[in-house]
Design an enzyme around this catalytic site. Structure first.
Site, short mmCIF file in Angstrom:
data_model
loop_
_atom_site.label_atom_id
_atom_site.label_comp_id
_atom_site.label_asym_id
_atom_site.label_seq_id
_atom_site.Cartn_x
_atom_site.Cartn_y
_atom_site.Cartn_z
N ALA A 214 48.12 -27.94 49.17
CA ALA A 214 49.59 -27.91 49.24
C ALA A 214 50.04 -27.05 50.41
CB ALA A 214 50.14 -27.34 47.93
N ASN A 215 51.35 -26.93 50.60
CA ASN A 215 51.86 -26.00 51.61
C ASN A 215 53.05 -25.22 51.03
OD1 ASN A 215 54.43 -27.41 52.31
ND2 ASN A 215 53.01 -29.00 52.96
N ARG A 216 53.60 -24.32 51.82
CA ARG A 216 54.57 -23.36 51.29
C ARG A 216 56.01 -23.89 51.24
NH1 ARG A 216 52.10 -18.25 51.33
NH2 ARG A 216 50.39 -18.12 52.82
#
Ligand code: CTP
Length: 409
Positions: A214-216
């Site tokens: 995932a990413n932020r």
């Protein structure tokens, strides 16, 4: 327009209910008065157990109102309800929400809420069990269906020391929703009749049955663009990995992976007048996806990545005449030059570039600072501002591009 200019000269009624979060109304009232609003505060009788009337009178623009009967004016609820440009209830208890949803006026605050035609923002705060109770959730959905804006409570430490959902939203989140609530009144319908498609949030790429890459990205900037476009009269489709509270004029499509986002957007792209790719799409995804759950006893998994399709570049290739395509670029150096390169490579009309190495900018923050690079005009720099304000500036540039393209087609 900055948030403070939105509140400037507005008559805002702040309702304060009896909950421990009543003390936080101090910060909200102070913010609104500093932003140029006239603030009239109504406390429910229970609120006086939690915060002093003197404190709120000192901060408000007129003496605090507490009752239908002891006010100088004979019918305070209709005066306040009619004069209000906006009413915000922070904190709102389960009782207040229930009375308001049922249309029962049991005190000055509920009477004023029923007597007003102004937009209303309700900011619940209560224990998790109460917030999750089916009756409270039903009342919230009734209020939402009537166009009341809800600022959902946050997770965090609650009175009594336990932790869970129910804490009053932070002041900046309340201010953001209040800004949205005021916008339709100010909106000029400048995007009415236009179909605006917005993507938001970070994609999640499965590694196995339970784990993801995932990413932020929080989705906040894309959601702010979707809301701002709807407030300008556009018909909005929001393709998002992060659910947004329902808003009129916005159809949501929930996706998780880059591939799902690509499939969803390619279906509707031909009908879109404007596409804003605010999503943080993963550039790489694990391949193959492990069957079931990778067990520890099998050792460290050998994760191999492959490139995902560049959705935006694909949309650039099939862009139809008259359509405005907007990308986002998260950079850490050479902001404008890198963004300009992406704009040209992906056949975009606009690219919104932010330097994510700066404090308070981009992923996860409430604020952003951007440079909007255009295929037609000089870059526009927007200094640190709320994501709502950034969204409005992006749409100003979108509208300029739409006019420009229409003139040339
Ligand atoms: N984007 C996309 N599909 C991808 C990756 C990104 O549509 N697989 C979109 C994003 O939504 C954003 C824009 O492309 O609007 C910018 O993406 P970014 O990753 O910054 O650009 P790249 O060209 O991939 O360059 P780099 O990662 O090298 O900075």
């Amino acid at each position: 327009m900055t948030e403070s200019s939105i509140f400037s000269g507005k008559f805002i009624v702040v309702g304060v209910c009896g909950g421990i979060a009543a003390y936080k109304s101090v910060e909200l009232i102070r913010y609104l008065v500093d932003a140029g609003a006239h603030v009239a505060t109504i406390m429910t009788p229970d609120a006086e157990h939690f915060i002093g009337k003197t404190t709120l009178t000192a901060l408000s623009s007129e003496p605090v109102h507490t009752s239908l009967w002891d006010d100088q004016s004979v019918i305070p609820h209709t005066r306040l309800g009619q004069k209000a440009d906006l009413i915000v209830v922070a904190p709102a208890t389960a009782r207040l929400i229930g009375s308001y949803a049922a249309g029962i006026s049991s005190d000055l605050l509920t009477a004023t809420l029923i007597a007003t035609r102004a937009p209303v923002v309700v900011c619940p705060a209560m224990h998790t069990e109460m917030w999750e109770h089916v009756a409270v959730q039903h009342n919230i959905s009734v209020l939402r269906s009537r166009g009341v804006f809800i600022t959902p409570p946050e997770e965090g430490r609650l009175a009594g020391g336990d932790v869970g959902k129910g804490r009053l939203a932070a002041t900046h989140s309340i201010v953001e929703v209040m800004t949205q609530a005021l916008q339709p009144q100010m909106g000029n319908g400048s995007l009415s009749g236009k179909h605006v498609v917005v993507t938001a949030g970070g994609t999640r790429e499965p590694i196995d049955a339970v784990r993801v890459l995932a990413n932020r990205s929080s989705g906040k900037q894309g959601h702010a663009v979707a809301r701002a476009a709807a407030s300008r009269g556009a018909l909005v489709t929001l393709i998002t990995t992060v659910e947004m509270s329902p808003a009129s004029g916005i159809t949501q499509v929930q996706v998780e992976t880059a591939q799902q986002m690509q499939e969803a957007i390619e279906k509707i792209a031909p009908s879109a007048d404007v596409i804003v790719m605010a999503a943080a799409v993963a550039d790489f995804r694990p391949v193959p996806i492990a069957d079931g759950k990778w067990k520890k006893e099998d050792g460290v998994p050998p994760i191999v990545l492959e490139a995902t399709p560049d959705i935006l570049a694909g949309l650039g290739k099939i862009k139809r005449p008259g359509q405005v395509l907007v990308g986002f670029a998260a950079e850490t150096s050479n902001l404008v030059a890198n963004a300009q390169g992406k704009l040209e490579r992906k056949n975009l009309d606009l690219i919104v570039a932010n330097d994510v190495s700066l404090p308070e900018v981009g992923f996860g923050h409430e604020t952003n600072a951007v440079t909007i690079v255009s295929a037609y005009d000089e870059p526009v720099t927007v200094d640190l501002a709320s994501k709502t304000t950034i969204a409005q500036r992006v749409l100003d540039s979108v509208e300029k591009s739409l006019h420009r393209i229409q003139e040339h087609t």
